[in-house]
Motif scaffolding. Structure first.
Motif, PDB file in Angstrom:
ATOM      1  N   ALA A  40       0.865  -1.189   0.000  1.00  0.00           N
ATOM      2  CA  ALA A  40       0.000   0.000   0.000  1.00  0.00           C
ATOM      3  C   ALA A  40       0.898   1.234   0.000  1.00  0.00           C
ATOM      4  O   ALA A  40       1.629   1.464   0.962  1.00  0.00           O
ATOM      5  CB  ALA A  40      -0.903   0.006   1.227  1.00  0.00           C
ATOM      6  N   SER A  94       2.123   5.241   0.045  1.00  0.00           N
ATOM      7  CA  SER A  94       1.783   6.381   0.901  1.00  0.00           C
ATOM      8  C   SER A  94       0.742   7.249   0.201  1.00  0.00           C
ATOM      9  O   SER A  94       0.858   7.542  -0.987  1.00  0.00           O
ATOM     10  CB  SER A  94       3.037   7.202   1.182  1.00  0.00           C
ATOM     11  OG  SER A  94       2.713   8.328   1.950  1.00  0.00           O
ATOM     12  N   VAL A  95      -0.293   7.626   0.936  1.00  0.00           N
ATOM     13  CA  VAL A  95      -1.345   8.495   0.403  1.00  0.00           C
ATOM     14  C   VAL A  95      -1.492   9.678   1.352  1.00  0.00           C
ATOM     15  O   VAL A  95      -1.709   9.491   2.550  1.00  0.00           O
ATOM     16  CB  VAL A  95      -2.693   7.743   0.300  1.00  0.00           C
ATOM     17  CG1 VAL A  95      -3.790   8.673  -0.175  1.00  0.00           C
ATOM     18  CG2 VAL A  95      -2.564   6.543  -0.618  1.00  0.00           C
ATOM     19  N   ARG A 144      -2.970  12.456   3.627  1.00  0.00           N
ATOM     20  CA  ARG A 144      -4.253  12.544   4.330  1.00  0.00           C
ATOM     21  C   ARG A 144      -5.199  13.494   3.611  1.00  0.00           C
ATOM     22  O   ARG A 144      -4.806  14.560   3.162  1.00  0.00           O
ATOM     23  CB  ARG A 144      -4.051  13.031   5.764  1.00  0.00           C
ATOM     24  CG  ARG A 144      -3.462  11.984   6.647  1.00  0.00           C
ATOM     25  CD  ARG A 144      -4.556  11.311   7.446  1.00  0.00           C
ATOM     26  NE  ARG A 144      -3.982  10.238   8.229  1.00  0.00           N
ATOM     27  CZ  ARG A 144      -4.499   9.041   8.286  1.00  0.00           C
ATOM     28  NH1 ARG A 144      -5.574   8.758   7.624  1.00  0.00           N
ATOM     29  NH2 ARG A 144      -3.943   8.125   9.028  1.00  0.00           N
ATOM     30  N   GLY A 193      -6.728   8.028  -2.494  1.00  0.00           N
ATOM     31  CA  GLY A 193      -5.660   7.197  -3.031  1.00  0.00           C
ATOM     32  C   GLY A 193      -6.164   6.389  -4.214  1.00  0.00           C
ATOM     33  O   GLY A 193      -7.347   6.461  -4.580  1.00  0.00           O
ATOM     34  N   GLU A 210      -6.430   4.638   3.692  1.00  0.00           N
ATOM     35  CA  GLU A 210      -5.160   5.278   4.062  1.00  0.00           C
ATOM     36  C   GLU A 210      -4.538   4.691   5.324  1.00  0.00           C
ATOM     37  O   GLU A 210      -3.355   4.888   5.578  1.00  0.00           O
ATOM     38  CB  GLU A 210      -5.348   6.792   4.267  1.00  0.00           C
ATOM     39  CG  GLU A 210      -5.639   7.555   2.996  1.00  0.00           C
ATOM     40  CD  GLU A 210      -7.118   7.544   2.644  1.00  0.00           C
ATOM     41  OE1 GLU A 210      -7.956   7.465   3.561  1.00  0.00           O
ATOM     42  OE2 GLU A 210      -7.423   7.581   1.458  1.00  0.00           O
ATOM     43  N   ARG A 211      -5.318   3.970   6.099  1.00  0.00           N
ATOM     44  CA  ARG A 211      -4.775   3.401   7.341  1.00  0.00           C
ATOM     45  C   ARG A 211      -3.610   2.457   7.068  1.00  0.00           C
ATOM     46  O   ARG A 211      -2.780   2.210   7.920  1.00  0.00           O
ATOM     47  CB  ARG A 211      -5.873   2.705   8.153  1.00  0.00           C
ATOM     48  CG  ARG A 211      -6.334   1.396   7.553  1.00  0.00           C
ATOM     49  CD  ARG A 211      -7.553   0.807   8.240  1.00  0.00           C
ATOM     50  NE  ARG A 211      -7.188   0.007   9.387  1.00  0.00           N
ATOM     51  CZ  ARG A 211      -7.616   0.228  10.619  1.00  0.00           C
ATOM     52  NH1 ARG A 211      -8.429   1.226  10.874  1.00  0.00           N
ATOM     53  NH2 ARG A 211      -7.259  -0.541  11.604  1.00  0.00           N
ATOM     54  N   SER A 238      -1.178   2.879   4.826  1.00  0.00           N
ATOM     55  CA  SER A 238      -0.121   3.570   4.095  1.00  0.00           C
ATOM     56  C   SER A 238       1.257   2.966   4.379  1.00  0.00           C
ATOM     57  O   SER A 238       1.637   2.763   5.536  1.00  0.00           O
ATOM     58  CB  SER A 238      -0.138   5.051   4.494  1.00  0.00           C
ATOM     59  OG  SER A 238       0.867   5.749   3.820  1.00  0.00           O
ATOM     60  N   GLN A 239       1.991   2.671   3.321  1.00  0.00           N
ATOM     61  CA  GLN A 239       3.359   2.148   3.365  1.00  0.00           C
ATOM     62  C   GLN A 239       3.461   0.840   4.153  1.00  0.00           C
ATOM     63  O   GLN A 239       4.364   0.649   4.960  1.00  0.00           O
ATOM     64  CB  GLN A 239       4.320   3.187   3.936  1.00  0.00           C
ATOM     65  CG  GLN A 239       4.431   4.424   3.057  1.00  0.00           C
ATOM     66  CD  GLN A 239       5.433   5.421   3.581  1.00  0.00           C
ATOM     67  OE1 GLN A 239       5.565   5.633   4.773  1.00  0.00           O
ATOM     68  NE2 GLN A 239       6.148   6.046   2.661  1.00  0.00           N
TER      69      GLN A 239
END
Length: 198
Positions: free
Chosen positions: A21, A23-24, A26, A30, A53-54, A56-57
């Protein structure tokens, strides 16, 4: 690179649909959110399933029901500073952590044929076991073992082999699992890992 370091082959990565996933920022949609919007999903439905988004990365493990339908995700942090290390989809009408075994849809036939299930601690343990031919292995996706988990396994076989990490937490989890299994009239046994192996 992380998955290769852990010994997973491209075939295993593809079979279990592991991903990443990105990075998006906030507040901005995404790629997943945009795709779901194009397919007609409403914002309220996305919020019910948890914000994309939870994750992310994070390294992404899809979670499936017993029929192989995707119902959630586990995201593993790749940066040691990101906490928690493992993050699950929040509880939804489809995703109940106390009833999900990873990856039961891929293990259930082997469990029936071998007349035993092997319960391990985490998703990487399961993937490596399957890769090496031990296809009756499942895990609880980073949640505490419940009687619901064991009742599901008992449908396929009453024999249960426990192979948790060789540390204090793993020993305690093994004790709890044995008691739960006896309460359900299952036949638990423990796989003892060699000294120094986690």
């Amino acid at each position: 690179a992380y998955l290769q370091e852990r010994g997973l082959t491209d075939e295993t990565i593809g079979q279990f649909q592991l991903g990443y996933a990105p990075s998006v920022p906030r507040g901005s949609p995404g790629p997943l959110e945009r795709l779901l919007d194009q397919r007609g999903f409403r914002g309220s439905e996305l919020r019910l399933a948890g914000s994309p988004e939870r994750f992310s990365q994070r390294l992404m493990f899809p979670l499936w029901d017993a029929l192989g339908n995707p119902i959630g995700f586990t995201g593993r942090a790749l940066d040691p500073n990101d906490q928690p290390k493992y993050l699950n989809t929040p509880e939804t009408p489809l995703f109940k952590k106390s009833r999900i075994l990873y990856p039961l849809h891929a293990a259930k036939e082997a469990i029936k044929q071998e007349q035993r299930s092997i319960l391990v601690e985490g998703q990487m343990d399961v993937l490596l076991a399957h890769q090496l031919g031990t296809r009756s292995a499942v895990a609880t996706s980073g949640t505490a073992l419940t009687s619901d988990h064991l009742e599901i396994l008992r449908r396929y076989s009453p024999r249960l082999l426990l192979c948790f990490d060789n540390d204090e937490a793993g020993v305690e989890a093994t004790r709890k699992a044995i008691l739960l299994a006896y309460d359900l009239e299952m036949e638990p046994a423990v796989i003892v890992l060699p000294a120094g192996v986690k």
